[in-house]
Design a protein around this motif. Structure first.
Motif, PDB file in Angstrom:
ATOM      1  N   LEU A 176       9.928   0.326  -1.816  1.00 20.80           N
ATOM      2  CA  LEU A 176      10.026  -1.191  -1.922  1.00 20.80           C
ATOM      3  C   LEU A 176      10.895  -1.936  -1.077  1.00 20.80           C
ATOM      4  O   LEU A 176      11.306  -2.813  -1.136  1.00 20.80           O
ATOM      5  N   MET A 177      10.931  -1.242   0.165  1.00 19.09           N
ATOM      6  CA  MET A 177      11.667  -1.883   1.245  1.00 19.09           C
ATOM      7  C   MET A 177      11.049  -3.367   1.487  1.00 19.09           C
ATOM      8  O   MET A 177       9.865  -3.329   1.581  1.00 19.09           O
ATOM      9  N   MET A 190      19.041   2.773  -0.640  1.00 22.49           N
ATOM     10  CA  MET A 190      18.572   1.470  -0.909  1.00 22.49           C
ATOM     11  C   MET A 190      18.554   0.639   0.467  1.00 22.49           C
ATOM     12  O   MET A 190      18.406  -0.560   0.710  1.00 22.49           O
ATOM     13  N   ASN A 204      17.340  -1.240   3.490  1.00 20.29           N
ATOM     14  CA  ASN A 204      16.260  -2.214   3.757  1.00 20.29           C
ATOM     15  C   ASN A 204      15.675  -2.566   2.318  1.00 20.29           C
ATOM     16  O   ASN A 204      14.493  -3.181   2.293  1.00 20.29           O
ATOM     17  N   THR A 205      16.280  -2.284   1.438  1.00 25.95           N
ATOM     18  CA  THR A 205      15.693  -2.803  -0.036  1.00 25.95           C
ATOM     19  C   THR A 205      16.394  -4.121  -0.368  1.00 25.95           C
ATOM     20  O   THR A 205      17.692  -4.042  -0.257  1.00 25.95           O
ATOM     21  N   LEU A 235      17.454  -2.339  -8.047  1.00 24.13           N
ATOM     22  CA  LEU A 235      16.473  -1.485  -8.791  1.00 24.13           C
ATOM     23  C   LEU A 235      16.918  -0.784  -9.799  1.00 24.13           C
ATOM     24  O   LEU A 235      18.000  -0.105  -9.515  1.00 24.13           O
ATOM     25  N   PRO A 255      21.202  -3.334  -3.443  1.00 26.64           N
ATOM     26  CA  PRO A 255      20.646  -3.704  -2.116  1.00 26.64           C
ATOM     27  C   PRO A 255      21.109  -3.251  -1.012  1.00 26.64           C
ATOM     28  O   PRO A 255      22.609  -3.517  -0.887  1.00 26.64           O
ATOM     29  N   GLU A 273      10.487   3.040 -10.055  1.00 27.72           N
ATOM     30  CA  GLU A 273      11.514   1.886  -9.774  1.00 27.72           C
ATOM     31  C   GLU A 273      10.852   0.414 -10.439  1.00 27.72           C
ATOM     32  O   GLU A 273       9.866   0.203 -10.311  1.00 27.72           O
TER      33      GLU A 273
END
Length: 162
Positions: A62-63, A88, A90-91, A95, A115, A132
């Motif tokens: 989920l990036m 995480m 680049n997220t 989450l 994040p 996620e």
């Protein structure tokens, strides 16, 4: 909005967002690649998911997702059960990571992963699947170890597709 949320309550808010399932609603939908069901003491819930079942999809995850509806998520599927570690980098959104074993039974939940954090988040027990969802949703719904996931990719499912 605060009064509206208070008026309809958490269950109503989640139901209108598509997260909670009405009694028997899953029978009409069956098992679908784009839907994961969860059941536990809280009842049943469903999320529309993207399936990450190869190395490239799992690496991307989920990036760079800036916003995700409450009823959405991503289901990571691995070929074997083992320790799973996520980070995480680049997220952009917090989450919840729900780790499940080969039977789809939740073995651990990591809430509100931060994040951009590069600290590895471990499953704590062997896992074959990771769901996620938006940060805070697992706690709101009561998703804890022992909850069962249902999805066509879960071949040895405790809660099997019919």
């Amino acid at each position: 909005m605060g009064n509206r949320v208070a008026a309809i309550g958490l269950a109503g808010l989640l139901a209108t967002s598509g997260v909670l399932a009405a009694s028997g609603a899953e029978a009409g939908l069956g098992c679908r690649e784009d839907t994961v069901w969860l059941r536990g003491e809280f009842g049943k819930a469903r999320f529309t998911v993207d399936l990450a079942d190869d190395a490239e999809e799992r690496a991307r995850g989920l990036m760079f997702v800036e916003k995700m509806p409450a009823s959405r998520g991503m289901l990571f599927a691995y070929g074997d059960e083992g320790p799973r570690g996520f980070w995480m980098k680049n997220t952009l959104i917090p989450l919840d990571m729900i780790f499940a074993d080969a039977s789809g039974t939740v073995v651990s939940v990591h809430a509100n992963a931060k994040p951009h954090d590069t600290t590895t988040i471990w499953s704590g027990a062997p896992a074959k699947y990771v769901l996620e969802i938006n940060g805070g949703m697992a706690s709101m719904l009561g998703i804890t170890p022992g909850v069962e996931l249902r999805h066509p990719v879960i071949e040895e499912a405790a809660w099997a597709c019919e």
